[in-house]
Design a protein around this motif. Structure first.
Motif, PDB file in Angstrom:
ATOM      1  N   LYS A  18       0.578   4.294  -4.677  1.00  0.00           N
ATOM      2  CA  LYS A  18      -0.499   5.282  -4.607  1.00  0.00           C
ATOM      3  C   LYS A  18      -1.262   5.433  -5.926  1.00  0.00           C
ATOM      4  O   LYS A  18      -0.698   5.357  -7.012  1.00  0.00           O
ATOM      5  CB  LYS A  18       0.092   6.647  -4.233  1.00  0.00           C
ATOM      6  CG  LYS A  18       0.751   6.677  -2.867  1.00  0.00           C
ATOM      7  CD  LYS A  18      -0.263   6.684  -1.741  1.00  0.00           C
ATOM      8  CE  LYS A  18      -0.912   8.050  -1.629  1.00  0.00           C
ATOM      9  NZ  LYS A  18      -1.784   8.123  -0.421  1.00  0.00           N
ATOM     10  N   ILE A  19      -2.553   5.688  -5.785  1.00  0.00           N
ATOM     11  CA  ILE A  19      -3.401   6.093  -6.891  1.00  0.00           C
ATOM     12  C   ILE A  19      -3.501   7.618  -6.837  1.00  0.00           C
ATOM     13  O   ILE A  19      -3.910   8.190  -5.834  1.00  0.00           O
ATOM     14  CB  ILE A  19      -4.799   5.458  -6.799  1.00  0.00           C
ATOM     15  CG1 ILE A  19      -4.683   3.938  -6.945  1.00  0.00           C
ATOM     16  CG2 ILE A  19      -5.731   6.032  -7.860  1.00  0.00           C
ATOM     17  CD1 ILE A  19      -5.989   3.192  -6.704  1.00  0.00           C
TER      18      ILE A  19
ATOM     19  N   SER B 228       0.840  -1.198   0.000  1.00  0.00           N
ATOM     20  CA  SER B 228       0.000   0.000   0.000  1.00  0.00           C
ATOM     21  C   SER B 228       0.875   1.248   0.000  1.00  0.00           C
ATOM     22  O   SER B 228       2.110   1.169   0.122  1.00  0.00           O
ATOM     23  CB  SER B 228      -0.901   0.011   1.240  1.00  0.00           C
ATOM     24  OG  SER B 228      -0.096   0.154   2.417  1.00  0.00           O
TER      25      SER B 228
ATOM     26  N   ALA C 212     -10.865   1.184  -8.459  1.00  0.00           N
ATOM     27  CA  ALA C 212      -9.548   0.545  -8.527  1.00  0.00           C
ATOM     28  C   ALA C 212      -8.999   0.286  -7.127  1.00  0.00           C
ATOM     29  O   ALA C 212      -8.444  -0.788  -6.860  1.00  0.00           O
ATOM     30  CB  ALA C 212      -8.586   1.427  -9.321  1.00  0.00           C
ATOM     31  N   MET C 213      -9.157   1.226  -6.210  1.00  0.00           N
ATOM     32  CA  MET C 213      -8.667   1.020  -4.853  1.00  0.00           C
ATOM     33  C   MET C 213      -9.501  -0.036  -4.131  1.00  0.00           C
ATOM     34  O   MET C 213      -8.956  -0.847  -3.367  1.00  0.00           O
ATOM     35  CB  MET C 213      -8.663   2.326  -4.062  1.00  0.00           C
ATOM     36  CG  MET C 213      -8.147   2.168  -2.632  1.00  0.00           C
ATOM     37  SD  MET C 213      -7.795   3.716  -1.772  1.00  0.00           S
ATOM     38  CE  MET C 213      -6.103   4.012  -2.328  1.00  0.00           C
TER      39      MET C 213
ATOM     40  N   ASP D 217       1.094   4.093  -8.476  1.00  0.00           N
ATOM     41  CA  ASP D 217       0.542   2.926  -9.167  1.00  0.00           C
ATOM     42  C   ASP D 217      -0.141   3.328 -10.463  1.00  0.00           C
ATOM     43  O   ASP D 217       0.083   2.734 -11.511  1.00  0.00           O
ATOM     44  CB  ASP D 217      -0.469   2.217  -8.258  1.00  0.00           C
ATOM     45  CG  ASP D 217      -1.207   1.094  -8.958  1.00  0.00           C
ATOM     46  OD1 ASP D 217      -0.657  -0.022  -8.997  1.00  0.00           O
ATOM     47  OD2 ASP D 217      -2.314   1.324  -9.479  1.00  0.00           O
ATOM     48  N   SER D 218      -0.987   4.345 -10.381  1.00  0.00           N
ATOM     49  CA  SER D 218      -1.775   4.752 -11.541  1.00  0.00           C
ATOM     50  C   SER D 218      -2.254   6.185 -11.357  1.00  0.00           C
ATOM     51  O   SER D 218      -2.249   6.718 -10.236  1.00  0.00           O
ATOM     52  CB  SER D 218      -2.980   3.816 -11.731  1.00  0.00           C
ATOM     53  OG  SER D 218      -3.708   3.677 -10.515  1.00  0.00           O
TER      54      SER D 218
ATOM     55  N   LYS E 159      -5.956  -3.790  -5.886  1.00  0.00           N
ATOM     56  CA  LYS E 159      -4.922  -4.270  -6.797  1.00  0.00           C
ATOM     57  C   LYS E 159      -3.744  -3.299  -6.904  1.00  0.00           C
ATOM     58  O   LYS E 159      -2.717  -3.651  -7.487  1.00  0.00           O
ATOM     59  CB  LYS E 159      -5.515  -4.513  -8.184  1.00  0.00           C
ATOM     60  CG  LYS E 159      -6.522  -5.661  -8.223  1.00  0.00           C
ATOM     61  CD  LYS E 159      -7.083  -5.858  -9.624  1.00  0.00           C
ATOM     62  CE  LYS E 159      -8.082  -7.013  -9.665  1.00  0.00           C
ATOM     63  NZ  LYS E 159      -8.673  -7.190 -11.018  1.00  0.00           N
ATOM     64  N   ASN E 160      -3.893  -2.107  -6.380  1.00  0.00           N
ATOM     65  CA  ASN E 160      -2.840  -1.106  -6.560  1.00  0.00           C
ATOM     66  C   ASN E 160      -1.602  -1.431  -5.732  1.00  0.00           C
ATOM     67  O   ASN E 160      -1.679  -1.964  -4.622  1.00  0.00           O
ATOM     68  CB  ASN E 160      -3.354   0.292  -6.206  1.00  0.00           C
ATOM     69  CG  ASN E 160      -3.859   0.417  -4.784  1.00  0.00           C
ATOM     70  OD1 ASN E 160      -4.862  -0.189  -4.417  1.00  0.00           O
ATOM     71  ND2 ASN E 160      -3.165   1.212  -3.982  1.00  0.00           N
TER      72      ASN E 160
ATOM     73  N   LYS F 195       2.847  -8.195  -5.502  1.00  0.00           N
ATOM     74  CA  LYS F 195       3.013  -7.200  -4.446  1.00  0.00           C
ATOM     75  C   LYS F 195       4.233  -7.504  -3.586  1.00  0.00           C
ATOM     76  O   LYS F 195       4.962  -6.595  -3.179  1.00  0.00           O
ATOM     77  CB  LYS F 195       1.747  -7.132  -3.585  1.00  0.00           C
ATOM     78  CG  LYS F 195       0.561  -6.488  -4.287  1.00  0.00           C
ATOM     79  CD  LYS F 195      -0.637  -6.354  -3.354  1.00  0.00           C
ATOM     80  CE  LYS F 195      -1.780  -5.628  -4.052  1.00  0.00           C
ATOM     81  NZ  LYS F 195      -2.947  -5.419  -3.156  1.00  0.00           N
TER      82      LYS F 195
END
Length: 340
Positions: free
Chosen positions: A333-334, A151, A324-325, A310-311, A329-330, A177
């Motif tokens: 950070k998004i 995370s 997405a969060m 992450d994205s 799957k992240n 991960k």
């Protein structure tokens, strides 16, 4: 200005981009023109109606932001000037074109870093720094177990544990991960879905266990946490992804190891009166992080620290970012890009 908004609690489909009033900076506050913000679990909880903003905070989502200084409120000390590139720790309001923040909660964007990268720093890295140093008092050579290691907070914690010359061990739910956490500096990682992490931790530490546990999971992990916690260890709870209910003899197990439980929430810290001589908690945290950690992001000092993005989603796709969060799957950070 435009901001991420929802009219009633519920799923991601309730989110949309709404035109709202641009805020004015108050006493000792800075107005920031936001280029990027980042998503946190707190945003998902607030959207569901389970984590209201603290009293007096903006009800717009977003606990961190990066951008440029666009206004100075009365009584500012002169620390910041118009056009400065800054990143801010917020109690809310970051997912909008403008946000206000106390001047003491701003940090300079590290040299050669984009706003997208900088937006991934304040909430996650300050949370991890607080848990390790303000709460856990981590010491050189100690072993630290970090749950949700991939995370935003987890990836920051791995690097900060290494910076403190301590030993980071993680749990995560996929091999991908675990590989990412190893690349970030974790010395060992265990897949909580297919193996008993407490047994693996004890095996890795030759039976001695860990000195600190950073736990955002809560109830379902209590027994395994205590199994692998060393005598006099510190179990730090900063989230309850599995709930807060505990079944079993927690206190007796805790007492037998002379262990301690600490809990911490950064967002809800009271905005107590502050001064140059007695700054409030968040200001002390930001100041310590700025002095001790921030130089390592510029590459001028070794080891080099790196936020992991992450994205990236545009503000009008805020609902997709939340989905997405929620899918968990992240890795890192998004980030939300804010339109000009």
């Amino acid at each position: 200005m435009f901001a991420a908004y929802f009219d009633c609690p519920g799923g991601p489909e309730n989110l949309y981009m709404k035109e709202v009033m641009k805020p004015d900076p108050g006493e000792g506050e800075i107005l920031v023109k936001v280029s990027a913000s980042a998503l946190n679990r707190a945003d998902l909880l607030q959207r569901r109606g389970k984590y209201p903003p603290p009293k007096g905070a903006s009800d717009i989502l977003g606990l961190e932001a990066a951008g440029t200084v666009a206004g100075l409120g009365p009584g500012c000390s002169g620390r910041w000037k118009m056009g400065d590139a800054v990143m801010a720790l917020l109690s809310g309001g970051g997912q909008a074109q403008y946000v206000t923040a106390p001047e003491g909660l701003l940090m300079p964007v590290p040299k050669d870093m984009t706003f997208t990268q900088a937006a991934a720093i304040p909430e996650a890295w300050l949370t991890a720094f607080q848990l390790l140093h303000f709460v856990g008092k981590v010491q050189e050579g100690e072993r630290v177990l970090i749950h949700a290691g991939a995370s935003g907070v987890g990836m920051a914690a791995i690097q900060l544990v290494r910076l403190a010359k301590a030993i980071p061990i993680v749990t995560a739910g996929t091999q991908e991960k675990l590989e990412a956490t190893a690349n970030a500096g974790a010395v060992a990682g265990f897949n909580y879905k297919i193996e008993d992490f407490s047994e693996k931790v004890l095996e890795f530490t030759q039976g001695s266990g860990v000195d600190i546990i950073l736990d955002c999971v809560g109830g379902s992990y209590w027994e395994k946490n205590l199994n692998c916690l060393n005598t006099d260890g510190r179990w730090i709870i900063y989230g309850l992804l599995s709930g807060g209910e505990v079944h079993g003899d927690l206190l007796a197990r805790l007492l037998s190891k002379r262990a301690s439980i600490h809990t911490s929430l950064l967002r809800s810290r009271d905005k107590e009166a502050s001064s140059v001589f007695f700054p409030q908690y968040k200001e002390r945290l930001v100041r310590a992080f700025t002095e001790e950690v921030l130089p390592h992001f510029s590459g001028a000092i070794s080891p080099r620290l790196q936020p992991l993005v992450d994205s990236v989603y545009p503000l009008h796709a805020i609902a997709e970012a939340h989905r997405a969060m929620e899918e968990n799957k992240n890795i890192g950070k998004i980030v939300i890009e804010i339109p000009v």
